[in-house]
Design a protein around this motif. Structure first.
Motif, PDB file in Angstrom:
ATOM      1  N   VAL A 187       0.844  -1.196   0.000  1.00 48.86           N
ATOM      2  CA  VAL A 187       0.000   0.000   0.000  1.00 48.86           C
ATOM      3  C   VAL A 187       0.879   1.245   0.000  1.00 48.86           C
ATOM      4  N   GLN A 188       0.791   2.032  -1.058  1.00 54.29           N
ATOM      5  CA  GLN A 188       1.696   3.153  -1.243  1.00 54.29           C
ATOM      6  C   GLN A 188       1.411   4.332  -0.311  1.00 54.29           C
ATOM      7  N   PHE A 189       0.172   4.434   0.154  1.00 56.54           N
ATOM      8  CA  PHE A 189      -0.148   5.631   0.946  1.00 56.54           C
ATOM      9  C   PHE A 189       0.518   5.638   2.318  1.00 56.54           C
ATOM     10  N   SER A 248      -9.006  14.454   6.496  1.00 53.95           N
ATOM     11  CA  SER A 248      -8.703  13.647   7.682  1.00 53.95           C
ATOM     12  C   SER A 248      -9.586  14.034   8.858  1.00 53.95           C
ATOM     13  N   LEU A 260      -8.015   6.612   4.008  1.00 53.07           N
ATOM     14  CA  LEU A 260      -7.413   5.396   4.569  1.00 53.07           C
ATOM     15  C   LEU A 260      -6.375   5.743   5.627  1.00 53.07           C
ATOM     16  N   ARG A 261      -5.587   6.784   5.370  1.00 58.57           N
ATOM     17  CA  ARG A 261      -4.601   7.226   6.365  1.00 58.57           C
ATOM     18  C   ARG A 261      -5.289   7.631   7.667  1.00 58.57           C
ATOM     19  N   GLN A 270       4.649  10.827  -0.367  1.00 61.03           N
ATOM     20  CA  GLN A 270       4.423  11.017  -1.786  1.00 61.03           C
ATOM     21  C   GLN A 270       4.204  12.499  -2.059  1.00 61.03           C
ATOM     22  N   MET A 274      -9.147   9.041  -1.509  1.00 60.22           N
ATOM     23  CA  MET A 274      -9.272   7.731  -0.885  1.00 60.22           C
ATOM     24  C   MET A 274      -8.057   7.412  -0.011  1.00 60.22           C
ATOM     25  N   GLU A 275      -6.884   7.787  -0.473  1.00 60.25           N
ATOM     26  CA  GLU A 275      -5.669   7.530   0.306  1.00 60.25           C
ATOM     27  C   GLU A 275      -5.644   8.378   1.579  1.00 60.25           C
ATOM     28  N   TRP A 276      -6.124   9.623   1.499  1.00 59.85           N
ATOM     29  CA  TRP A 276      -6.228  10.445   2.706  1.00 59.85           C
ATOM     30  C   TRP A 276      -7.195   9.810   3.704  1.00 59.85           C
ATOM     31  N   LEU A 334      -1.597  12.789  -2.624  1.00 64.64           N
ATOM     32  CA  LEU A 334      -2.421  11.637  -2.283  1.00 64.64           C
ATOM     33  C   LEU A 334      -3.823  11.845  -2.832  1.00 64.64           C
ATOM     34  N   THR A 335      -4.476  10.743  -3.174  1.00 63.53           N
ATOM     35  CA  THR A 335      -5.871  10.844  -3.604  1.00 63.53           C
ATOM     36  C   THR A 335      -6.766  10.988  -2.380  1.00 63.53           C
TER      37      THR A 335
END
Length: 235
Positions: free
Chosen positions: A2-4, A74, A18-19, A8, A14-16, A11-12
């Motif tokens: 998982v790159q997030f 977030s 998930l974080r 990076q 969705m990645e924000w 971030l997309t």
């Protein structure tokens, strides 16, 4: 992989999200492991929210290179998770017990329970300090002391050490009366005057006759249900 999880350039959405979700639950379990002493005076969930939101909001304010989008996303996710956790805790007793664990006995019938101290992760010195805050100088006087989920201690004295009250003698007492602030820093509260069916002249005359001063010199004045004034003058 998982790159997030890694740094990076961007971030997309969705990645924000998930974080934020992973960080929320990671902090939740970390605080649970640390114990209630680490979050004294705060419930577990409230502690996590305060800690996370403080950090999330502070970063874009202190670093101009960090955009606001990630912090806003977030924050929204964490608030939603907070509301979901509250709803679940109201419906599921097991989840509620995990979030706010049962009180830990520290003292019972005047005896210190070492197992309780270890479970609460506090020392005897800390226990004695908490007792002193409650004006309890002798452990033997304590019938029960509990370590609550918010890091506070509940102390119950043995009945023979409890202070006497009028109810012990079946004495009649007057009903509770909370005085109202009628003057604050030289300014009259006209709403209170109206509630007691009195006028401004009545108040001025009383202040002048009883305290030989005028309204502007009054720091605080309160009045009870019997219209008794208690006045504090600027000194």
């Amino acid at each position: 992989m998982v790159q997030f999880f890694y740094g990076q350039e961007s971030l997309t959405i969705m990645e924000w999200c998930l974080r934020a979700i992973i960080t929320f639950f990671f902090m939740l379990f970390s605080a649970k492991i640390m114990g209630s002493r680490a979050i004294s005076q705060l419930r577990l969930l409230d502690f996590i929210i305060a800690l996370m939101l403080g950090n999330i909001i502070a970063h874009p304010l202190s670093d101009h290179s960090i955009g606001m989008k990630g912090s806003i996303i977030s924050t929204i996710i964490i608030i939603v998770l907070y509301m979901i956790c509250i709803s679940i805790s109201l419906k599921w007793p097991r989840f509620r017990k995990f979030m706010d664990s049962d009180p830990i006995p520290l003292i019972k019938d005047g005896e210190i329970l070492n197992k309780g101290l270890l479970k609460a992760r506090i020392s005897v010195d800390y226990l004695l300090a908490e007792l002193r805050k409650e004006k309890v100088e002798d452990v033997k006087k304590v019938a029960l002391a509990l370590w609550e989920a918010d890091g506070q201690m509940s102390i119950f004295l043995d009945s023979k050490y409890e202070p006497l009250t009028p109810s012990n003698y079946q004495m009649k007492t007057k009903p509770f009366d909370l005085p109202k602030t009628i003057i604050l820093e030289g300014k009259i509260n006209f709403d209170v005057l109206q509630q007691i069916n009195q006028g401004e002249d009545w108040l001025k005359d009383n202040i002048k006759n009883l305290y030989q001063t005028n309204i502007s010199n009054v720091l605080l004045a309160t009045i009870d249900r019997k219209n008794h004034l208690n006045v504090f003058i600027y000194k």
